[in-house]
Scaffold this motif. Structure first.
Motif, PDB file in Angstrom:
ATOM      1  N   GLN A   1       0.843  -1.193   0.000  1.00 31.07           N
ATOM      2  CA  GLN A   1       0.000   0.000   0.000  1.00 31.07           C
ATOM      3  C   GLN A   1       0.881   1.247   0.000  1.00 31.07           C
ATOM      4  O   GLN A   1       1.888   1.306   0.700  1.00 31.07           O
ATOM      5  N   THR A   2       0.498   2.223  -0.800  1.00 32.88           N
ATOM      6  CA  THR A   2       1.228   3.474  -0.882  1.00 32.88           C
ATOM      7  C   THR A   2       0.243   4.631  -0.861  1.00 32.88           C
ATOM      8  O   THR A   2      -0.975   4.428  -0.854  1.00 32.88           O
ATOM      9  N   LYS A   3       0.762   5.832  -0.888  1.00 37.47           N
ATOM     10  CA  LYS A   3      -0.109   7.008  -0.954  1.00 37.47           C
ATOM     11  C   LYS A   3      -0.931   6.987  -2.234  1.00 37.47           C
ATOM     12  O   LYS A   3      -2.076   7.423  -2.266  1.00 37.47           O
ATOM     13  N   GLU A   4      -0.310   6.479  -3.314  1.00 30.60           N
ATOM     14  CA  GLU A   4      -0.997   6.432  -4.608  1.00 30.60           C
ATOM     15  C   GLU A   4      -2.185   5.473  -4.589  1.00 30.60           C
ATOM     16  O   GLU A   4      -3.173   5.675  -5.282  1.00 30.60           O
ATOM     17  N   THR A   5      -2.080   4.398  -3.808  1.00 28.94           N
ATOM     18  CA  THR A   5      -3.151   3.393  -3.793  1.00 28.94           C
ATOM     19  C   THR A   5      -4.189   3.665  -2.702  1.00 28.94           C
ATOM     20  O   THR A   5      -5.144   2.893  -2.577  1.00 28.94           O
ATOM     21  N   LYS A   6      -4.005   4.715  -1.935  1.00 32.67           N
ATOM     22  CA  LYS A   6      -4.870   4.954  -0.770  1.00 32.67           C
ATOM     23  C   LYS A   6      -6.347   4.995  -1.139  1.00 32.67           C
ATOM     24  O   LYS A   6      -7.174   4.332  -0.512  1.00 32.67           O
ATOM     25  N   GLN A   7      -6.705   5.799  -2.159  1.00 33.52           N
ATOM     26  CA  GLN A   7      -8.115   5.926  -2.527  1.00 33.52           C
ATOM     27  C   GLN A   7      -8.675   4.605  -3.041  1.00 33.52           C
ATOM     28  O   GLN A   7      -9.789   4.196  -2.676  1.00 33.52           O
TER      29      GLN A   7
ATOM     30  N   ASP B   1      -7.585   1.649  -2.301  1.00 27.43           N
ATOM     31  CA  ASP B   1      -7.664   0.721  -1.168  1.00 27.43           C
ATOM     32  C   ASP B   1      -8.908   0.974  -0.324  1.00 27.43           C
ATOM     33  O   ASP B   1      -9.523   0.036   0.181  1.00 27.43           O
TER      34      ASP B   1
END
Length: 216
Positions: free
Chosen positions: A21-27, A29
């Motif tokens: 998980q990263t900041k890019e995948t937050k939404q 996720d």
């Protein structure tokens, strides 16, 4: 000291659970965790076009798999195993095998299911597949003692299922569009909620014979 080791182990497994998980995948996720797989798939797909990490491809495939979009799921899992040849997760080998089987790619499905069964010999899902005596060609060549007919006056492009006999009628469920003023859709797949429909057995081939089981 023993307590410290236990805490360290717990933290290690917690970090492994969210690894990828990263900041890019937050939404994406957030959508995924809320079971909004359609929205999640759109987000993961955008990310996969830019930087297809193993985590993103896994999640993209799972979005499609959970919504029974097996062709799209198979494509995502294929990208996963092709781009990351050292990726070794037997559960995804099983999902890939199931996706391939659902779209009729039986030989490739057999390969991945055997791979899954080799690692998880105790798992009955792999056992049932590898020990099955029925061969597809034999099943296909057998002449059935029944005839399958498409009830075109009842069937729609939606998922019509759950057929039950009730008195002299047939009940079934469907998420078909009822042209209601207020649209109610499920966040999981962006489709209408299910309603129960009823049709008289004698009118089953007549257009417009179906009606709601209960008006409310």
């Amino acid at each position: 000291m023993k307590k410290t080791i236990q805490i360290t182990i717990v933290l290690l497994f917690s970090s492994l659970a969210i690894f990828g998980q990263t900041k890019e995948t937050k939404q994406a996720d957030i959508y995924f965790e809320n079971l909004s797989f359609v929205k999640a798939a759109l987000e993961y797909k955008k990310l996969a076009e830019k930087k297809p990490t193993a985590y993103i491809l896994k999640k993209l495939g799972d979005c499609y798999y959970n919504n029974v979009q097996m062709e799209e799921a198979a494509d995502a899992y294929a990208r996963l195993f092709t781009a990351f040849v050292d990726f070794d997760d037997e559960d995804y080998a099983f999902k890939y095998a199931q996706s391939l089987r659902a779209i009729g790619n039986f030989e490739e499905s057999k390969f991945w299911m055997k791979k899954f069964n080799t690692v998880k010999k105790e798992d009955v899902r792999g056992q049932n597949f590898t020990e099955a005596k029925a061969i597809l060609a034999e099943i296909r060549d057998n002449k059935p003692d029944y005839r399958v007919e498409n009830l075109e006056k009842i069937n729609t492009k939606y998922s019509d299922f759950g057929v039950t006999e009730y008195k002299n009628t047939i009940l079934f469920s469907s998420p078909r569009d009822l042209n209601r003023f207020v649209k109610r859709t499920h966040t999981r797949n962006n489709r209408n909620f299910l309603d129960i429909f009823q049709v008289n057995k004698d009118d089953i081939k007549l257009k417009g014979s179906k009606k709601l089981f209960l008006k409310n």
